[in-house]
Design a protein around this motif. Structure first.
Motif, PDB file in Angstrom:
ATOM      1  N   THR A 332      41.890  42.178  41.630  1.00  0.00           N
ATOM      2  CA  THR A 332      41.553  43.574  41.920  1.00  0.00           C
ATOM      3  C   THR A 332      41.814  43.939  43.392  1.00  0.00           C
ATOM      4  OG1 THR A 332      39.268  42.884  42.162  1.00  0.00           O
ATOM      5  CG2 THR A 332      39.860  43.914  40.064  1.00  0.00           C
ATOM      6  N   VAL A 333      41.771  42.955  44.277  1.00  0.00           N
ATOM      7  CA  VAL A 333      42.111  43.273  45.673  1.00  0.00           C
ATOM      8  C   VAL A 333      43.620  43.539  45.755  1.00  0.00           C
ATOM      9  CG1 VAL A 333      42.112  42.483  48.069  1.00  0.00           C
ATOM     10  CG2 VAL A 333      40.187  41.910  46.584  1.00  0.00           C
ATOM     11  N   GLY A 334      44.383  42.684  45.072  1.00  0.00           N
ATOM     12  CA  GLY A 334      45.831  42.909  45.018  1.00  0.00           C
ATOM     13  C   GLY A 334      46.147  44.294  44.471  1.00  0.00           C
ATOM     14  N   ALA A 335      45.342  44.735  43.496  1.00  0.00           N
ATOM     15  CA  ALA A 335      45.544  46.069  42.921  1.00  0.00           C
ATOM     16  C   ALA A 335      45.341  47.143  43.992  1.00  0.00           C
ATOM     17  CB  ALA A 335      44.572  46.286  41.761  1.00  0.00           C
ATOM     18  N   GLN A 336      44.393  46.900  44.884  1.00  0.00           N
ATOM     19  CA  GLN A 336      44.159  47.880  45.959  1.00  0.00           C
ATOM     20  C   GLN A 336      45.334  47.910  46.946  1.00  0.00           C
ATOM     21  OE1 GLN A 336      40.212  47.096  47.654  1.00  0.00           O
ATOM     22  NE2 GLN A 336      39.561  46.561  45.587  1.00  0.00           N
ATOM     23  N   VAL A 337      45.977  46.748  47.086  1.00  0.00           N
ATOM     24  CA  VAL A 337      47.166  46.704  47.946  1.00  0.00           C
ATOM     25  C   VAL A 337      48.271  47.572  47.312  1.00  0.00           C
ATOM     26  CG1 VAL A 337      48.937  45.208  48.958  1.00  0.00           C
ATOM     27  CG2 VAL A 337      46.563  44.389  48.805  1.00  0.00           C
ATOM     28  N   LEU A 338      48.424  47.455  46.005  1.00  0.00           N
ATOM     29  CA  LEU A 338      49.408  48.293  45.299  1.00  0.00           C
ATOM     30  C   LEU A 338      49.076  49.782  45.469  1.00  0.00           C
ATOM     31  CD1 LEU A 338      50.051  46.752  41.744  1.00  0.00           C
ATOM     32  CD2 LEU A 338      51.766  47.237  43.485  1.00  0.00           C
ATOM     33  N   PHE A 339      47.813  50.094  45.218  1.00  0.00           N
ATOM     34  CA  PHE A 339      47.343  51.476  45.316  1.00  0.00           C
ATOM     35  C   PHE A 339      47.611  52.040  46.724  1.00  0.00           C
ATOM     36  CE2 PHE A 339      44.024  54.605  46.208  1.00  0.00           C
ATOM     37  CZ  PHE A 339      44.080  55.423  45.090  1.00  0.00           C
ATOM     38  N   GLY A 340      47.354  51.218  47.723  1.00  0.00           N
ATOM     39  CA  GLY A 340      47.584  51.642  49.119  1.00  0.00           C
ATOM     40  C   GLY A 340      49.043  52.003  49.343  1.00  0.00           C
ATOM     41  N   THR A 381      36.377  55.329  40.171  1.00  0.00           N
ATOM     42  CA  THR A 381      35.801  54.809  41.408  1.00  0.00           C
ATOM     43  C   THR A 381      36.740  53.745  41.943  1.00  0.00           C
ATOM     44  OG1 THR A 381      34.668  53.070  40.206  1.00  0.00           O
ATOM     45  CG2 THR A 381      33.440  55.139  40.565  1.00  0.00           C
ATOM     46  N   LYS A 382      36.434  53.263  43.139  1.00  0.00           N
ATOM     47  CA  LYS A 382      37.239  52.182  43.708  1.00  0.00           C
ATOM     48  C   LYS A 382      37.281  51.013  42.719  1.00  0.00           C
ATOM     49  CE  LYS A 382      37.019  48.610  47.267  1.00  0.00           C
ATOM     50  NZ  LYS A 382      36.455  48.174  48.536  1.00  0.00           N
ATOM     51  N   LYS A 383      36.098  50.678  42.134  1.00  0.00           N
ATOM     52  CA  LYS A 383      36.015  49.532  41.235  1.00  0.00           C
ATOM     53  C   LYS A 383      36.845  49.763  39.964  1.00  0.00           C
ATOM     54  CE  LYS A 383      32.451  46.456  39.367  1.00  0.00           C
ATOM     55  NZ  LYS A 383      32.691  46.470  37.956  1.00  0.00           N
ATOM     56  N   GLU A 387      40.279  47.778  38.858  1.00  0.00           N
ATOM     57  CA  GLU A 387      40.337  46.972  37.630  1.00  0.00           C
ATOM     58  C   GLU A 387      41.482  47.435  36.731  1.00  0.00           C
ATOM     59  OE1 GLU A 387      35.639  45.747  37.461  1.00  0.00           O
ATOM     60  OE2 GLU A 387      36.376  47.259  36.060  1.00  0.00           O
ATOM     61  N   LYS A 388      41.604  48.738  36.657  1.00  0.00           N
ATOM     62  CA  LYS A 388      42.633  49.290  35.784  1.00  0.00           C
ATOM     63  C   LYS A 388      44.037  48.919  36.273  1.00  0.00           C
ATOM     64  CE  LYS A 388      43.181  53.344  33.134  1.00  0.00           C
ATOM     65  NZ  LYS A 388      43.825  52.449  32.201  1.00  0.00           N
ATOM     66  N   ILE A 389      44.254  49.095  37.571  1.00  0.00           N
ATOM     67  CA  ILE A 389      45.585  48.766  38.107  1.00  0.00           C
ATOM     68  C   ILE A 389      45.876  47.275  37.925  1.00  0.00           C
ATOM     69  CG2 ILE A 389      46.968  48.600  40.224  1.00  0.00           C
ATOM     70  CD1 ILE A 389      45.655  51.204  41.147  1.00  0.00           C
ATOM     71  N   SER A 390      44.845  46.441  38.118  1.00  0.00           N
ATOM     72  CA  SER A 390      45.086  44.992  38.026  1.00  0.00           C
ATOM     73  C   SER A 390      45.469  44.584  36.601  1.00  0.00           C
ATOM     74  CB  SER A 390      43.847  44.214  38.475  1.00  0.00           C
ATOM     75  OG  SER A 390      42.838  44.289  37.483  1.00  0.00           O
ATOM     76  N   LEU A 391      45.146  45.441  35.631  1.00  0.00           N
ATOM     77  CA  LEU A 391      45.526  45.145  34.248  1.00  0.00           C
ATOM     78  C   LEU A 391      46.660  46.063  33.791  1.00  0.00           C
ATOM     79  CD1 LEU A 391      42.006  44.458  32.739  1.00  0.00           C
ATOM     80  CD2 LEU A 391      43.758  42.794  33.331  1.00  0.00           C
ATOM     81  N   GLY A 392      47.677  46.094  34.582  1.00  0.00           N
ATOM     82  CA  GLY A 392      48.911  46.754  34.132  1.00  0.00           C
ATOM     83  C   GLY A 392      49.115  48.165  34.605  1.00  0.00           C
ATOM     84  N   GLY A 393      48.274  48.625  35.482  1.00  0.00           N
ATOM     85  CA  GLY A 393      48.520  49.964  36.021  1.00  0.00           C
ATOM     86  C   GLY A 393      47.677  51.009  35.349  1.00  0.00           C
ATOM     87  N   SER A 394      47.562  52.116  36.027  1.00  0.00           N
ATOM     88  CA  SER A 394      46.631  53.129  35.572  1.00  0.00           C
ATOM     89  C   SER A 394      47.274  54.168  34.680  1.00  0.00           C
ATOM     90  CB  SER A 394      46.042  53.809  36.797  1.00  0.00           C
ATOM     91  OG  SER A 394      47.093  54.025  37.702  1.00  0.00           O
ATOM     92  N   ILE A 395      48.586  54.311  34.807  1.00  0.00           N
ATOM     93  CA  ILE A 395      49.222  55.379  34.025  1.00  0.00           C
ATOM     94  C   ILE A 395      50.335  54.804  33.156  1.00  0.00           C
ATOM     95  CG2 ILE A 395      48.614  57.437  35.335  1.00  0.00           C
ATOM     96  CD1 ILE A 395      50.995  57.010  37.080  1.00  0.00           C
ATOM     97  N   SER A 396      50.057  53.619  32.643  1.00  0.00           N
ATOM     98  CA  SER A 396      51.048  52.936  31.832  1.00  0.00           C
ATOM     99  C   SER A 396      50.361  52.507  30.539  1.00  0.00           C
ATOM    100  CB  SER A 396      51.503  51.728  32.640  1.00  0.00           C
ATOM    101  OG  SER A 396      52.342  50.916  31.912  1.00  0.00           O
TER     102      SER A 396
END
Ligand SMILES: Cc1cc2nc3c(=O)[nH]c(=O)nc-3n(C[C@H](O)[C@H](O)[C@H](O)COP(=O)(O)O)c2cc1C
Length: 504
Positions: A332-340, A381-383, A387-396
């Motif tokens: 999930t931290v890696g997901a925040q790196v992607l989001f950033g 939320t941030k959480k 979580e969503k991005i870490s499992l394949g992205g939020s809009i996929s």
């Protein structure tokens, strides 16, 4: 769980009997790649079976293209020009350690290099290569695209992007800031015009005569300077490369903002669309088609493709076990790196329950809008977003189950959205693509939803995309059509035609 996730419930879903329906729209299938490890599913490079870190070996690409050939699919290689260095930057300008530590689309190689090798061992697979309009002068790119089109015998397509990472500026623009979002598209318009002129207007189709008796390689009456003078580029021409099989690569775009959609609706032949749900996607595609019509293009001139991941197995249990194993490695931290990187927003200082609100940003403008403005009832939320991005992205979309269950899910998704195809990304490399090939494609083929043969064996990307032998060039409704110098016109006649059409 949102409705873009399609996961079987505890009890087994009986798959419905399907009569072969050859009349159904055959889906365009892409394998979504990157010249780095773990593209979207952050942290999966830690999965024991993942080999995405071997992206730097030719064997990786040769294995991939063989899978694509089996699936009768194309390969799409995404790219970005700098590190996703926003997360954890605090007061500083950037933090290059985040993407490197967590292996977030970094390190990353150049995307077009493996294409020639893949072309050598395949006959039909098409290759989409991502190149940003800020990374190199259009004169260079025209040559690079022509070279790739020659070497692949016309199996090249270009994903036109204009970059979104803030630090791209300091790497390739001599420290200048990344230009403002809309102005990147305005510049891309001129960039594309220069590419059209170089590839289509500077050489007549039959300029290369190779007359050994007269000692003439090129008939110079069939080559002209383009003398482009614009706001951003001055290019004399002619193009350094001779005309290639398609003359112009298939044009792909993923613009989602107003400016981005206007650009895509005019020029793109394939558009990547994304939305939280199939219904929302359907609405977007309809709007896109309406917009394309206002530019004189047909409703079916553009193919719309959505992002998705498949997790499958011989049985439902096997597929669900694979998913559970994948979840263990999600980062999930890696997901925040992607989001950033996508948004320019550094979540590192946020509280877990802090809610995402709409903010204007200079990255992928509509990414935040997709989550906020377009989904008024939904809170992220941030959480939850991490979580969503870490499992394949939020809009996929995520499709889990047996091949038959996934084919059901895909069928439903296609019916609701009218989407023309999928960009399958991977969670675990090459497992995810093997799942597509082994379990999903045979089911889709059985239902007439996926091609069993290439429409034009040994054909160009554009011929196979449109299923029409001989359609190696864009149709009349495309803005590039009139830029092409065809054999029936002398230089003077062609220049008069350009003048009459006000093509400058
Ligand atoms: C499937 C897909 C693939 C994309 N690939 C890239 C890419 O490789 N490189 C890139 O810079 N942007 C990529 N983008 C971002 C788009 O070019 C675009 O910036 C984004 O969709 C937001 O649209 P906007 O810029 O009009 O706001 C991709 C988007 C999608 C949906």
């Amino acid at each position: 769980m949102t409705s873009s996730e399609h996961i079987p419930k505890k009890q087994k879903i009986e798959s419905t009997e399907h009569v072969t329906q050859p009349k159904r729209k055959q889906l365009l299938i892409n394998f979504f790649e990157n010249s780095s490890s773990s593209i979207h599913w952050s942290g999966q490079w830690k999965h024991p079976q993942d080999r995405s870190h071997t992206y730097k070996d030719l064997d990786y690409w040769l294995h991939l293209v063989k899978l694509a050939e089996k699936a009768k699919a194309n390969i799409f290689i995404a790219d970005s020009l700098a590190l996703f260095d926003v997360w954890g930057k605090g007061d500083k300008e950037s933090n290059f350690k985040g993407p490197l530590h967590y292996g977030i689309q970094a390190p990353k190689n150049e995307p077009s290099a493996p294409v020639a090798a893949m072309a050598a061992v395949s006959k039909n697979v098409g290759f989409t290569v991502t190149v940003s309009t800020i990374s190199e002068h259009p004169y260079h790119l025209a040559r690079r695209l022509a070279t790739l089109d020659h070497l692949t015998k016309g199996r090249i397509s270009w994903n036109i992007v204009s970059s979104f990472l803030p630090s791209t500026g300091k790497q390739v623009l001599n420290g200048a800031p990344l230009p403002e979002h809309d102005s990147r598209y305005t510049k891309s318009e001129e960039y594309l015009k220069v590419i059209y002129k170089l590839l289509l207007s500077s050489w007549r189709d039959d300029a290369v005569v190779l007359d050994k008796e007269r000692g003439v390689f090129v008939d110079t009456d069939r080559v002209r300077e383009i003398n482009h003078v614009g706001e951003h580029f001055n290019v004399v021409g002619p193009s350094l490369s001779e005309p290639s099989n398609q003359r112009l690569p298939v044009l792909v775009q993923a613009g989602a903002s107003t400016k981005g959609r206007q650009f895509a609706a005019q020029h793109a032949e394939v558009v990547y669309v994304s939305a939280l749900t199939a219904e929302a996607l359907g609405k977007k595609i309809k709007e896109f088609k309406d917009l394309a019509e206002t530019y004189g293009r047909g409703r079916n001139d553009i193919k719309y493709v959505a992002s998705a991941t498949v997790i499958s197995g011989k049985t439902e249990e096997e597929a669900l076990e694979k998913y559970e194993e994948i979840k263990k490695h999600a980062d999930t931290v890696g997901a925040q790196v992607l989001f950033g990187g996508w948004t320019g927003i550094d979540l590192s200082q946020w509280e877990d329950d802090q809610e995402l609100e709409h903010v204007e940003n200079n990255g992928m403008k509509t990414y935040i809008e997709n989550l906020t403005k377009f989904n008024p009832g939904k809170k992220f939320t941030k959480k939850s977003i991490s979580e969503k991005i870490s499992l394949g992205g939020s809009i996929s979309a995520l499709f889990v189950g047996t091949g038959s269950q996934i084919a059901d899910q895909i069928e439903e998704y296609v019916d609701k959205s009218d989407v023309d195809g999928f960009n399958f990304t991977y969670a675990v490399w090459p497992q995810s693509f093997e799942d597509v090939v082994d379990y999903v494609i045979p089911e889709l083929q059985e239902r007439g939803l996926s091609q069993k043969e290439w429409p034009v064996e040994g054909g160009t990307f554009r011929e196979n995309l449109n299923g029409k032998k001989g359609q190696t060039f864009v149709p009349k409704t495309h803005p590039a059509y009139n830029y092409r110098w065809s054999n029936d016109l002398t230089k003077e006649e062609f220049e008069t035609k350009l003048e009459n059409l006000n093509i400058k």
